[in-house]
Design a protein around this motif. Structure first.
Motif, PDB file in Angstrom:
ATOM      1  N   VAL A  57       0.839  -1.209   0.000  1.00  0.00           N
ATOM      2  CA  VAL A  57       0.000   0.000   0.000  1.00  0.00           C
ATOM      3  C   VAL A  57       0.869   1.252   0.000  1.00  0.00           C
ATOM      4  CG1 VAL A  57      -1.632   1.329   1.405  1.00  0.00           C
ATOM      5  CG2 VAL A  57      -1.991  -1.110   1.057  1.00  0.00           C
ATOM      6  N   LEU A  58       1.898   1.276   0.836  1.00  0.00           N
ATOM      7  CA  LEU A  58       2.776   2.445   0.888  1.00  0.00           C
ATOM      8  C   LEU A  58       3.556   2.628  -0.413  1.00  0.00           C
ATOM      9  CD1 LEU A  58       4.107   2.217   4.554  1.00  0.00           C
ATOM     10  CD2 LEU A  58       2.554   3.926   3.609  1.00  0.00           C
ATOM     11  N   ALA A  59       3.972   1.528  -1.034  1.00  0.00           N
ATOM     12  CA  ALA A  59       4.676   1.639  -2.315  1.00  0.00           C
ATOM     13  C   ALA A  59       3.754   2.197  -3.389  1.00  0.00           C
ATOM     14  CB  ALA A  59       5.228   0.281  -2.725  1.00  0.00           C
ATOM     15  N   THR A  60       2.486   1.765  -3.381  1.00  0.00           N
ATOM     16  CA  THR A  60       1.525   2.289  -4.352  1.00  0.00           C
ATOM     17  C   THR A  60       1.285   3.778  -4.120  1.00  0.00           C
ATOM     18  OG1 THR A  60       0.475   0.122  -4.473  1.00  0.00           O
ATOM     19  CG2 THR A  60      -0.800   1.989  -5.273  1.00  0.00           C
ATOM     20  N   LEU A  61       1.106   4.173  -2.856  1.00  0.00           N
ATOM     21  CA  LEU A  61       0.943   5.594  -2.542  1.00  0.00           C
ATOM     22  C   LEU A  61       2.158   6.410  -2.962  1.00  0.00           C
ATOM     23  CD1 LEU A  61      -0.735   5.608   0.980  1.00  0.00           C
ATOM     24  CD2 LEU A  61      -1.609   6.639  -1.107  1.00  0.00           C
ATOM     25  N   PHE A  62       3.340   5.851  -2.740  1.00  0.00           N
ATOM     26  CA  PHE A  62       4.582   6.521  -3.128  1.00  0.00           C
ATOM     27  C   PHE A  62       4.595   6.803  -4.632  1.00  0.00           C
ATOM     28  CE2 PHE A  62       8.968   6.409  -4.603  1.00  0.00           C
ATOM     29  CZ  PHE A  62       9.589   7.304  -3.737  1.00  0.00           C
ATOM     30  N   MET A  63       4.255   5.782  -5.419  1.00  0.00           N
ATOM     31  CA  MET A  63       4.271   5.941  -6.878  1.00  0.00           C
ATOM     32  C   MET A  63       3.191   6.919  -7.351  1.00  0.00           C
ATOM     33  SD  MET A  63       6.833   4.336  -7.963  1.00  0.00           S
ATOM     34  CE  MET A  63       6.496   4.440  -9.694  1.00  0.00           C
ATOM     35  N   VAL A  64       1.995   6.848  -6.765  1.00  0.00           N
ATOM     36  CA  VAL A  64       0.909   7.747  -7.166  1.00  0.00           C
ATOM     37  C   VAL A  64       1.275   9.193  -6.837  1.00  0.00           C
ATOM     38  CG1 VAL A  64      -1.475   8.379  -6.628  1.00  0.00           C
ATOM     39  CG2 VAL A  64      -0.893   5.997  -7.071  1.00  0.00           C
ATOM     40  N   LEU A  65       1.828   9.410  -5.651  1.00  0.00           N
ATOM     41  CA  LEU A  65       2.224  10.769  -5.290  1.00  0.00           C
ATOM     42  C   LEU A  65       3.358  11.283  -6.174  1.00  0.00           C
ATOM     43  CD1 LEU A  65       2.066  10.555  -1.399  1.00  0.00           C
ATOM     44  CD2 LEU A  65       0.635  11.961  -2.881  1.00  0.00           C
ATOM     45  N   ALA A  66       4.298  10.425  -6.512  1.00  0.00           N
ATOM     46  CA  ALA A  66       5.398  10.843  -7.388  1.00  0.00           C
ATOM     47  C   ALA A  66       4.875  11.219  -8.768  1.00  0.00           C
ATOM     48  CB  ALA A  66       6.435   9.735  -7.492  1.00  0.00           C
ATOM     49  N   LEU A  67       3.945  10.423  -9.295  1.00  0.00           N
ATOM     50  CA  LEU A  67       3.363  10.749 -10.605  1.00  0.00           C
ATOM     51  C   LEU A  67       2.528  12.024 -10.548  1.00  0.00           C
ATOM     52  CD1 LEU A  67       2.332   7.214 -11.883  1.00  0.00           C
ATOM     53  CD2 LEU A  67       4.102   8.703 -12.824  1.00  0.00           C
ATOM     54  N   ALA A  68       1.781  12.220  -9.474  1.00  0.00           N
ATOM     55  CA  ALA A  68       0.966  13.426  -9.330  1.00  0.00           C
ATOM     56  C   ALA A  68       1.853  14.670  -9.269  1.00  0.00           C
ATOM     57  CB  ALA A  68       0.097  13.326  -8.084  1.00  0.00           C
ATOM     58  N   MET A  69       2.946  14.595  -8.517  1.00  0.00           N
ATOM     59  CA  MET A  69       3.847  15.748  -8.437  1.00  0.00           C
ATOM     60  C   MET A  69       4.531  16.006  -9.776  1.00  0.00           C
ATOM     61  SD  MET A  69       5.526  15.729  -4.637  1.00  0.00           S
ATOM     62  CE  MET A  69       6.353  14.169  -4.848  1.00  0.00           C
ATOM     63  N   ALA A  70       4.859  14.959 -10.496  1.00  0.00           N
ATOM     64  CA  ALA A  70       5.486  15.134 -11.805  1.00  0.00           C
ATOM     65  C   ALA A  70       4.514  15.791 -12.782  1.00  0.00           C
ATOM     66  CB  ALA A  70       5.953  13.795 -12.356  1.00  0.00           C
ATOM     67  N   LEU A  71       3.243  15.382 -12.734  1.00  0.00           N
ATOM     68  CA  LEU A  71       2.254  15.981 -13.632  1.00  0.00           C
ATOM     69  C   LEU A  71       1.940  17.427 -13.254  1.00  0.00           C
ATOM     70  CD1 LEU A  71      -0.196  12.988 -14.131  1.00  0.00           C
ATOM     71  CD2 LEU A  71       1.437  13.926 -15.774  1.00  0.00           C
ATOM     72  N   LEU A  72       1.886  17.722 -11.971  1.00  0.00           N
ATOM     73  CA  LEU A  72       1.636  19.100 -11.546  1.00  0.00           C
ATOM     74  C   LEU A  72       2.824  20.010 -11.839  1.00  0.00           C
ATOM     75  CD1 LEU A  72      -0.196  18.714  -8.121  1.00  0.00           C
ATOM     76  CD2 LEU A  72      -1.118  19.578 -10.258  1.00  0.00           C
ATOM     77  N   GLY A  73       4.023  19.493 -11.728  1.00  0.00           N
ATOM     78  CA  GLY A  73       5.211  20.302 -11.966  1.00  0.00           C
ATOM     79  C   GLY A  73       5.601  20.404 -13.422  1.00  0.00           C
ATOM     80  N   ARG A  74       4.847  19.727 -14.288  1.00  0.00           N
ATOM     81  CA  ARG A  74       5.194  19.697 -15.714  1.00  0.00           C
ATOM     82  C   ARG A  74       5.084  21.075 -16.348  1.00  0.00           C
ATOM     83  NH1 ARG A  74       1.384  16.281 -19.496  1.00  0.00           N
ATOM     84  NH2 ARG A  74      -0.014  17.540 -18.267  1.00  0.00           N
ATOM     85  N   GLY A  75       4.096  21.879 -15.994  1.00  0.00           N
ATOM     86  CA  GLY A  75       3.880  23.163 -16.647  1.00  0.00           C
ATOM     87  C   GLY A  75       4.671  24.301 -16.062  1.00  0.00           C
ATOM     88  N   GLN A  76       5.405  24.075 -15.000  1.00  0.00           N
ATOM     89  CA  GLN A  76       6.153  25.163 -14.382  1.00  0.00           C
ATOM     90  C   GLN A  76       7.393  25.485 -15.192  1.00  0.00           C
ATOM     91  OE1 GLN A  76       6.901  23.972 -10.362  1.00  0.00           O
ATOM     92  NE2 GLN A  76       4.768  24.188  -9.754  1.00  0.00           N
ATOM     93  N   ALA A  77       7.925  26.675 -14.944  1.00  0.00           N
ATOM     94  CA  ALA A  77       9.113  27.127 -15.680  1.00  0.00           C
ATOM     95  C   ALA A  77      10.283  26.193 -15.404  1.00  0.00           C
ATOM     96  CB  ALA A  77       9.478  28.538 -15.261  1.00  0.00           C
TER      97      ALA A  77
END
Length: 120
Positions: A57-77
């Motif tokens: 469960v923690l590994a899945t949460l880790f991966m989901v959070l990492a992907l979410a942060m990568a997608l949110l940070g994609r449009g930044q300078a």
């Protein structure tokens, strides 16, 4: 939003590290419930299953959070590397009053003519 995700990611990471370190290398789990205290809290097998599920469960949460942060940070300078920056100016000189003499620059230490060998 990014700060909240980053803090949550940090907590999940620390929990994942703790759970992985609690497991035995043979896959036996923590071993609570044997002759080492806590009585009949859980059997060794139940502990291993609990730690295995928690790790998943923690590994899945880790991966989901990492992907979410990568997608949110994609449009930044985009930020470049610190190595790409040009070197900064030398130490700026203090402005001097009109008619005052400029302070002398400190002298560089003299280099020894030959290398010195320490003696004991």
């Amino acid at each position: 939003m990014m700060t909240v995700l980053l803090v949550l990611h940090l907590f999940v990471t620390l929990a994942l590290i703790a759970v992985v370190l609690l497991q035995r290398s043979e896959g036996g789990g923590l071993g609570i419930g044997s002759s080492q205290g806590m009585g009949s809290f859980m059997t060794g097998r139940g502990t291993a299953n609990l730690l295995t599920r928690t790790t998943g469960v923690l590994a899945t949460l880790f991966m989901v959070l990492a992907l979410a942060m990568a997608l949110l940070g994609r449009g930044q300078a985009q930020r470049g590397s610190i190595l790409d920056l040009p070197p900064g100016p030398a130490i700026p000189s203090a402005p001097s009053a009109p008619g005052a003499a400029a302070p002398a620059a400190p002298a560089a230490p003299a280099a020894p003519a030959q290398p010195s060998v320490p003696t004991n």
